[in-house]
Design a protein around this motif. Structure first.
Motif, PDB file in Angstrom:
ATOM      1  N   THR A 187      13.331  41.286 -12.625  1.00 42.22           N
ATOM      2  CA  THR A 187      13.216  40.039 -13.387  1.00 42.22           C
ATOM      3  C   THR A 187      11.762  39.702 -13.699  1.00 42.22           C
ATOM      4  O   THR A 187      11.488  38.958 -14.633  1.00 42.22           O
ATOM      5  N   ALA A 188      10.839  40.248 -12.903  1.00 43.69           N
ATOM      6  CA  ALA A 188       9.407  40.051 -13.147  1.00 43.69           C
ATOM      7  C   ALA A 188       8.795  41.271 -13.832  1.00 43.69           C
ATOM      8  O   ALA A 188       7.573  41.381 -13.928  1.00 43.69           O
TER       9      ALA A 188
ATOM     10  N   GLU B  96       0.616  36.708 -11.138  1.00 40.27           N
ATOM     11  CA  GLU B  96       1.753  36.000 -11.751  1.00 40.27           C
ATOM     12  C   GLU B  96       3.044  36.785 -11.554  1.00 40.27           C
ATOM     13  O   GLU B  96       4.076  36.223 -11.193  1.00 40.27           O
ATOM     14  N   ARG B  97       2.991  38.082 -11.779  1.00 39.83           N
ATOM     15  CA  ARG B  97       4.183  38.925 -11.610  1.00 39.83           C
ATOM     16  C   ARG B  97       4.618  38.992 -10.144  1.00 39.83           C
ATOM     17  O   ARG B  97       5.801  38.917  -9.842  1.00 39.83           O
TER      18      ARG B  97
ATOM     19  N   ASP C  30       4.082  36.773  -7.776  1.00 35.51           N
ATOM     20  CA  ASP C  30       4.641  35.479  -7.389  1.00 35.51           C
ATOM     21  C   ASP C  30       6.057  35.301  -7.940  1.00 35.51           C
ATOM     22  O   ASP C  30       6.958  34.851  -7.223  1.00 35.51           O
ATOM     23  N   ALA C  31       6.250  35.644  -9.196  1.00 37.82           N
ATOM     24  CA  ALA C  31       7.585  35.505  -9.807  1.00 37.82           C
ATOM     25  C   ALA C  31       8.597  36.390  -9.090  1.00 37.82           C
ATOM     26  O   ALA C  31       9.725  35.957  -8.808  1.00 37.82           O
ATOM     27  N   ALA C  32       8.199  37.619  -8.774  1.00 28.10           N
ATOM     28  CA  ALA C  32       9.103  38.531  -8.076  1.00 28.10           C
ATOM     29  C   ALA C  32       9.431  38.012  -6.684  1.00 28.10           C
ATOM     30  O   ALA C  32      10.591  38.070  -6.254  1.00 28.10           O
TER      31      ALA C  32
ATOM     32  N   LEU D 242       9.390  34.863  -5.576  1.00 29.06           N
ATOM     33  CA  LEU D 242      10.264  33.691  -5.656  1.00 29.06           C
ATOM     34  C   LEU D 242      11.704  34.093  -5.964  1.00 29.06           C
ATOM     35  O   LEU D 242      12.654  33.551  -5.386  1.00 29.06           O
ATOM     36  N   GLU D 243      11.876  35.053  -6.857  1.00 29.66           N
ATOM     37  CA  GLU D 243      13.223  35.537  -7.174  1.00 29.66           C
ATOM     38  C   GLU D 243      13.835  36.239  -5.966  1.00 29.66           C
ATOM     39  O   GLU D 243      15.018  36.076  -5.670  1.00 29.66           O
TER      40      GLU D 243
END
Length: 164
Positions: free
Chosen positions: A51-52, A125-126, A128-130, A132-133
């Motif tokens: 998703t990231a 950014e990537r 962190d997004a990964a 959190l998911e």
């Protein structure tokens, strides 16, 4: 304890017990389930990282950098230690991440023969997004257990991690 229907591990233990009636198959009760949970977790992680826009190996490297204090940099040797992969594989991975703009490779100011790997803003950014998911998906997967059961499971698994 309520009656729980047999799962695939129960069925395989039953089958092996018919073939090897004198064998103590007790370890399969835990280890076969851990193996199946591990496979499920690998798929869950891959989906979260995707998703990231990351592969699992990319996340591992970016996460190691992200966990360090700013400016989020490590030597290749430190990354090898933290990700437990070989030197040749790390060289390849760093090249790919650099091409994607997720890390920068800079000369090491303390040793001109080596480099320092620094996480870029896009890499952070990537990562962190990964992450959190991933925690959302793992929380959902653990939702079949109570908070006390999760704590107990974590405590029980801890000694198995040292590889004895």
């Amino acid at each position: 304890m309520p009656d729980v229907p047999d799962d695939e591990v129960d069925l395989l233990i039953d089958a092996w017990s018919r073939r090897l009636p004198t064998a103590d198959l007790t370890p399969l009760d835990v280890m076969s389930r851990l193996r199946r949970v591990s496979i499920r977790l690998s798929k869950l992680r891959a989906g979260a990282f995707a998703t990231a826009g990351l592969a699992a190996w990319e996340f591992d490297v970016l996460a190691a950098l992200r966990r360090t204090d700013p400016p989020h940099e490590l030597s290749p040797a430190q990354l090898i230690d933290q990700t437990m992969i070989g030197s040749a594989a790390m060289t390849n991975r760093l090249g790919n991440l650099s091409e994607r703009g997720l890390i920068d490779r800079e000369p090491n100011p303390r040793d001109g023969r080596s480099v320092i790997i620094r996480l870029t803003a896009a890499g952070a950014e990537r990562a962190d997004a990964a992450m959190l998911e991933l925690v959302d998906r793992e929380r959902l997967a653990l939702g079949v257990l109570s908070a006390d059961e999760v704590a107990t499971l974590a405590r029980l698994l801890r000694p198995l991690m040292d590889g004895r």
